[in-house]
Design a protein around this motif. Structure first.
Motif, PDB file in Angstrom:
ATOM      1  N   VAL A 150     -41.700 -38.040  22.496  1.00 55.38           N
ATOM      2  CA  VAL A 150     -40.711 -37.480  23.422  1.00 55.38           C
ATOM      3  C   VAL A 150     -40.943 -38.063  24.815  1.00 55.38           C
ATOM      4  O   VAL A 150     -42.078 -38.167  25.283  1.00 55.38           O
ATOM      5  CB  VAL A 150     -40.823 -35.939  23.472  1.00 55.38           C
ATOM      6  CG1 VAL A 150     -39.772 -35.360  24.413  1.00 55.38           C
ATOM      7  CG2 VAL A 150     -40.698 -35.346  22.080  1.00 55.38           C
ATOM      8  N   SER A 151     -39.866 -38.452  25.483  1.00 49.22           N
ATOM      9  CA  SER A 151     -39.999 -38.983  26.834  1.00 49.22           C
ATOM     10  C   SER A 151     -38.897 -38.427  27.719  1.00 49.22           C
ATOM     11  O   SER A 151     -37.854 -37.976  27.248  1.00 49.22           O
ATOM     12  CB  SER A 151     -39.939 -40.519  26.819  1.00 49.22           C
ATOM     13  OG  SER A 151     -38.678 -40.951  26.326  1.00 49.22           O
ATOM     14  N   VAL A 152     -39.163 -38.426  29.029  1.00 52.33           N
ATOM     15  CA  VAL A 152     -38.191 -38.009  30.033  1.00 52.33           C
ATOM     16  C   VAL A 152     -38.089 -39.137  31.053  1.00 52.33           C
ATOM     17  O   VAL A 152     -39.095 -39.542  31.652  1.00 52.33           O
ATOM     18  CB  VAL A 152     -38.624 -36.695  30.725  1.00 52.33           C
ATOM     19  CG1 VAL A 152     -37.671 -36.353  31.864  1.00 52.33           C
ATOM     20  CG2 VAL A 152     -38.673 -35.545  29.720  1.00 52.33           C
ATOM     21  N   ALA A 153     -36.877 -39.655  31.226  1.00 53.49           N
ATOM     22  CA  ALA A 153     -36.639 -40.757  32.162  1.00 53.49           C
ATOM     23  C   ALA A 153     -37.575 -41.935  31.875  1.00 53.49           C
ATOM     24  O   ALA A 153     -38.119 -42.568  32.785  1.00 53.49           O
ATOM     25  CB  ALA A 153     -36.809 -40.274  33.608  1.00 53.49           C
ATOM     26  N   GLY A 154     -37.790 -42.192  30.581  1.00 54.52           N
ATOM     27  CA  GLY A 154     -38.616 -43.315  30.182  1.00 54.52           C
ATOM     28  C   GLY A 154     -40.115 -43.072  30.260  1.00 54.52           C
ATOM     29  O   GLY A 154     -40.906 -43.961  29.945  1.00 54.52           O
ATOM     30  N   ARG A 155     -40.523 -41.864  30.694  1.00 55.78           N
ATOM     31  CA  ARG A 155     -41.955 -41.570  30.816  1.00 55.78           C
ATOM     32  C   ARG A 155     -42.360 -40.608  29.707  1.00 55.78           C
ATOM     33  O   ARG A 155     -41.647 -39.646  29.417  1.00 55.78           O
ATOM     34  CB  ARG A 155     -42.236 -40.934  32.179  1.00 55.78           C
ATOM     35  CG  ARG A 155     -43.716 -40.690  32.447  1.00 55.78           C
ATOM     36  CD  ARG A 155     -43.928 -39.960  33.762  1.00 55.78           C
ATOM     37  NE  ARG A 155     -43.247 -38.675  33.754  1.00 55.78           N
ATOM     38  CZ  ARG A 155     -43.716 -37.583  33.125  1.00 55.78           C
ATOM     39  NH1 ARG A 155     -44.833 -37.643  32.442  1.00 55.78           N
ATOM     40  NH2 ARG A 155     -43.049 -36.452  33.182  1.00 55.78           N
ATOM     41  N   PRO A 156     -43.517 -40.859  29.043  1.00 58.66           N
ATOM     42  CA  PRO A 156     -43.952 -39.948  27.988  1.00 58.66           C
ATOM     43  C   PRO A 156     -44.140 -38.535  28.522  1.00 58.66           C
ATOM     44  O   PRO A 156     -44.636 -38.325  29.637  1.00 58.66           O
ATOM     45  CB  PRO A 156     -45.291 -40.541  27.535  1.00 58.66           C
ATOM     46  CG  PRO A 156     -45.283 -41.948  27.997  1.00 58.66           C
ATOM     47  CD  PRO A 156     -44.455 -41.967  29.243  1.00 58.66           C
TER      48      PRO A 156
END
Length: 483
Positions: free
Chosen positions: A101-107
């Motif tokens: 799962v990532s948010v804005a490309g960050r894990p």
């Protein structure tokens, strides 16, 4: 001449008398020793267990009858249809592997973590195990860290924080690993047969940022059961506190006491119920804390990242502190865990198991492992309300002696105090989790070894168990395996 003969006769008579007395004393000593090592202290033939209908329904009306690998992961049997969706939807984030799962490309996970998901530690909602050899790595055992401060306070270890994390996000190195070796501790039962216990020793290897503090306090802990927590949360506080006896006023050698911990959302002290040292007050806080400490996933309850290692601090400080576990996901996971059912006792009418339950109470085990409670009102969940349950725990802290001490205080719990673990469902650990490792660090290889490790407030029961006849010991273990 006659006087010399009389003196000689007296010496001979006295010598014979001394030898006879010594022989009688030796025979008496051997007889006493034989009685000591062969006769059980307890006349177990007089112990009686009076069965009441429903005693086998460990989790009340919601008890499940399965004894398969899925036994710990079922919903309470009386769950209303309108709650089915929340229960099964709540399992999804529980079994999710959060490194995907990532948010804005960050894990989302990390940057440091001990496992990628809840299921890694609580496989099939069961209990974890320790590493079984120096080269084994188990994700289902974590090691908590602290260092002492002034006025008895405890602080995170200065470099590695509150927990040693083995992994880093995006393939980065973790903080280090723990190696476990075991030494043997021998002993004897009263009948002369021997036993061997395994005592763990810990070594921290491949540390990323140098040595640990010389003042380090650490506590290895395996993941506990997930099922039945909603019922434990539903036990009225007054009923738990009624069993507390912190200064042992009744002189039974048992002085259980409550842990008082902070409810993070309200900032108020609450009764601790969950965790090996009863250091969490609610299921919600327990789960949110596990996401933070074990997975590095933030929530509204624990919004700060868990990173302490110097090599990742800069990246963490510059990263966006978004809440990664949504309130809805947290609500669903809490609902899922709250509604996990307890397995039914098996073969409860067997004469051996009924005798084992009587022996369990007769040697004092029930002084901490309280057999029965009745739950109170649970808002929105009548399925958990007013249930007669049999968890075999008082949810209180007890001093278990130096043998089991981790020497790391936690809240009000001292370094030798542990919360009484529930025993319901314990006989299915091998079926569900694939092992039979018990106690907080998994050192006991079976239930008998777990009993034999008891010290402190459990020392009297341990000694009585050690001096039982083998048939009585077997009956007590059979009772535990039936739960």
């Amino acid at each position: 001449m006659q006087g010399s003969l009389r003196r000689s006769r007296r010496i001979i008579v006295v010598s014979i008398g001394v030898l006879l007395l010594a022989g009688v004393a030796a025979l008496s000593y051997r007889h006493a020793q034989a009685e000591r090592w062969s006769a059980p202290i307890l006349d177990t033939s007089r112990l009686v267990y009076a069965y009441r209908p429903g005693d086998e329904m460990s989790g009340g009306e919601g008890t499940v009858t399965d004894s398969l690998r899925s036994s710990y992961g079922r919903s309470v049997m009386n769950l209303h249809r309108e709650h089915w969706s929340d229960f099964y939807t709540g399992k999804i984030p529980f079994i999710r592997e959060w490194d995907t799962v990532s948010v804005a490309g960050r894990p989302v996970i990390g940057p440091l973590f001990s496992a990628v998901g809840c299921e890694r530690c609580h496989e099939h909602d069961g209990r974890g195990r320790p590493p079984v050899s120096p080269h084994d790595i188990s994700e289902s055992m974590i090691v908590r860290f602290s260092v002492p401060g002034p006025n008895g306070e405890r602080y995170p270890e200065p470099t590695y924080g509150e927990q040693l994390d083995m992994y880093g996000a995006d393939g980065a190195a973790g903080e280090g690993i723990v190696r476990v070796t075991y030494g043997e501790v021998g002993g004897e039962f009263a009948d002369g047969s021997g036993f061997t216990l395994m005592e763990p020793a810990y070594e921290f290897k491949h540390l990323a940022d140098g040595p640990l503090s010389p003042d380090l306090e650490f506590s290895p802990r395996v993941a506990p059961f997930n099922f039945g927590l909603g019922l434990l949360e539903a036990i009225p506080e007054r009923d738990i506190l009624a069993n507390a006896d912190p200064i042992d006023l009744n002189h039974d050698g048992i002085s259980g006491r409550a842990n008082s911990v902070v409810d993070v959302k309200s900032g108020r002290p609450m009764l601790g119920r969950f965790g090996w040292k009863a250091n969490q007050p609610t299921i919600e806080q327990q789960i949110a804390r596990a996401f933070s400490a074990d997975l590095g996933v933030t929530s509204a309850i624990y919004p700060e990242r868990n990173a302490h290692t110097a090599s990742v601090l800069t990246a963490v400080r510059s990263s966006h502190q978004a809440v990664e576990l949504s309130e809805e996901d947290l609500r669903l996971i809490v609902f899922y865990v709250r509604c996990l059912a307890v397995p039914r006792q098996r073969d409860w009418l067997s004469p051996q198991i009924q005798h084992g339950r009587a022996v369990f109470a007769g040697i004092g085990c029930a002084g901490c492992h309280t057999a029965e409670f009745t739950t109170g009102d649970v808002s929105g969940l009548p399925e958990l309300s007013h249930q007669r349950i049999h968890p075999y725990t008082d949810l209180l802290l007890h001093d278990m002696g130096d043998g089991l001490a981790d020497h790391r205080p936690d809240g009000l719990a001292t370094g030798s105090e542990w919360r009484t673990p529930p025993l319901w469902g314990i006989g299915l650990v091998k079926v569900v989790s694939g092992h039979t490792r018990f106690l907080h660090d998994g050192r006991a290889r079976n239930l008998e070894e777990a009993i034999l490790w008891h010290g402190g407030e459990g020392a009297r029961s341990q000694e009585l168990y050690r001096r039982l006849a083998k048939a009585d010991r077997d009956a007590l273990v059979a009772f535990l395996n039936s739960l």
